[in-house]
Scaffold this active site. Structure first.
Site, short mmCIF file in Angstrom:
data_model
loop_
_atom_site.label_atom_id
_atom_site.label_comp_id
_atom_site.label_asym_id
_atom_site.label_seq_id
_atom_site.Cartn_x
_atom_site.Cartn_y
_atom_site.Cartn_z
N GLU A 88 0.83 -1.22 0.00
CA GLU A 88 0.00 0.00 0.00
C GLU A 88 0.85 1.26 0.00
OE1 GLU A 88 -2.86 -0.59 3.16
OE2 GLU A 88 -3.91 -2.08 1.93
N CYS A 111 -1.81 -4.81 -5.69
CA CYS A 111 -2.37 -6.04 -5.12
C CYS A 111 -1.33 -7.16 -5.12
CB CYS A 111 -3.56 -6.51 -5.93
SG CYS A 111 -5.03 -5.48 -5.78
N GLU A 136 -1.64 -10.19 -6.20
CA GLU A 136 -1.62 -10.94 -7.47
C GLU A 136 -0.76 -10.23 -8.50
OE1 GLU A 136 -4.15 -9.99 -5.63
OE2 GLU A 136 -5.95 -11.19 -5.93
N CYS A 182 -9.28 -8.86 -7.39
CA CYS A 182 -10.05 -7.68 -7.83
C CYS A 182 -10.11 -7.67 -9.37
CB CYS A 182 -9.42 -6.40 -7.30
SG CYS A 182 -7.99 -5.83 -8.25
N CYS A 190 -6.78 -7.06 -11.27
CA CYS A 190 -5.91 -8.24 -11.29
C CYS A 190 -6.43 -9.28 -12.28
CB CYS A 190 -5.79 -8.84 -9.89
SG CYS A 190 -4.80 -7.78 -8.79
N1 THU Z 1 -6.02 -6.52 -2.47
C1 THU Z 1 -5.19 -7.46 -3.03
O1 THU Z 1 -3.98 -7.51 -2.72
N2 THU Z 1 -5.71 -8.32 -3.95
C2 THU Z 1 -7.00 -8.27 -4.39
O2 THU Z 1 -7.32 -8.83 -5.43
C3 THU Z 1 -7.99 -7.53 -3.59
C4 THU Z 1 -7.42 -6.38 -2.83
C5 THU Z 1 -5.45 -5.58 -1.50
C6 THU Z 1 -5.41 -4.15 -1.98
C7 THU Z 1 -5.40 -3.40 -0.67
O3 THU Z 1 -4.06 -3.28 -0.22
C8 THU Z 1 -6.17 -4.29 0.29
O4 THU Z 1 -6.23 -5.58 -0.32
C9 THU Z 1 -7.57 -3.81 0.59
O5 THU Z 1 -8.30 -3.60 -0.56
#
Ligand code: THU
Length: 148
Positions: free
Chosen positions: A44, A53, A55, A93, A96
């Site tokens: 983040e 993310c 992935e 998400c 991704c």
């Molecule tokens: N996040 C992921 O790492 N992968 C996903 O496919 C869904 C969301 C992360 C992004 C963010 O740092 C946290 O989860 C909350 O959304």
């Protein structure tokens, strides 16, 4: 690597998630066609939108290493400092899914949404992104530019 080992690798990567804003930690383990496994975690940012993310961290690391073909990815997500609880919390998400569409065959590429090595569900990319737009869609645009 077995499904269970791939999930364990995703859970290991999850420990490195940098999540001071959402406190939602995600780990991923991506298996390339040659069997090499790449790890990813979410990273983040104080400015929020640069967040990457788990992935995509795994995919971009693999592509940087010269990989272009992939078999499957294990994903494990949940509240920071706690074990994952529901498989749905490991759903990739939309962004991704689109990155997967760039490098994977939607009919065969598998997404393992994991709670633990014992509890998980497996989906194909086509199930998660039906009628997706990918490199082959663009080829049609080049062949039939007049249809636009
Ligand atoms: N996040 C992921 O790492 N992968 C996903 O496919 C869904 C969301 C992360 C992004 C963010 O740092 C946290 O989860 C909350 O959304």
């Amino acid at each position: 690597m077995t499904e269970k080992e791939l999930i364990r690798t995703a859970l290991e990567a999850r420990k490195n998630a940098y999540t001071p804003y959402s406190h939602w930690a995600v780990g991923a383990a991506l298996e390339a066609a040659d069997g090499t496994v790449y790890r990813g975690c979410n990273i983040e940012n104080a400015s929020y939108t640069p967040t990457n993310c788990a992935e995509r961290t795994a995919f971009f690391t693999a592509v940087c290493d010269g990989q272009r073909k992939f078999r499957r990815i294990a994903v494990a997500g949940g509240k920071e400092g706690q074990d994952p609880v529901r498989f749905q919390d490991s759903a990739p998400c939309g962004v991704c899914r689109q990155v997967m569409m760039e490098f994977c065959d939607p009919e065969t590429f598998e997404i393992i949404m994991a709670v633990s090595p014992e509890e998980y569900k497996v989906f194909t990319l086509k199930e998660l992104l039906p009628v997706g737009f990918g490199p082959s869609s663009r080829e049609l645009l080049f062949i039939f530019p007049d249809t636009l």
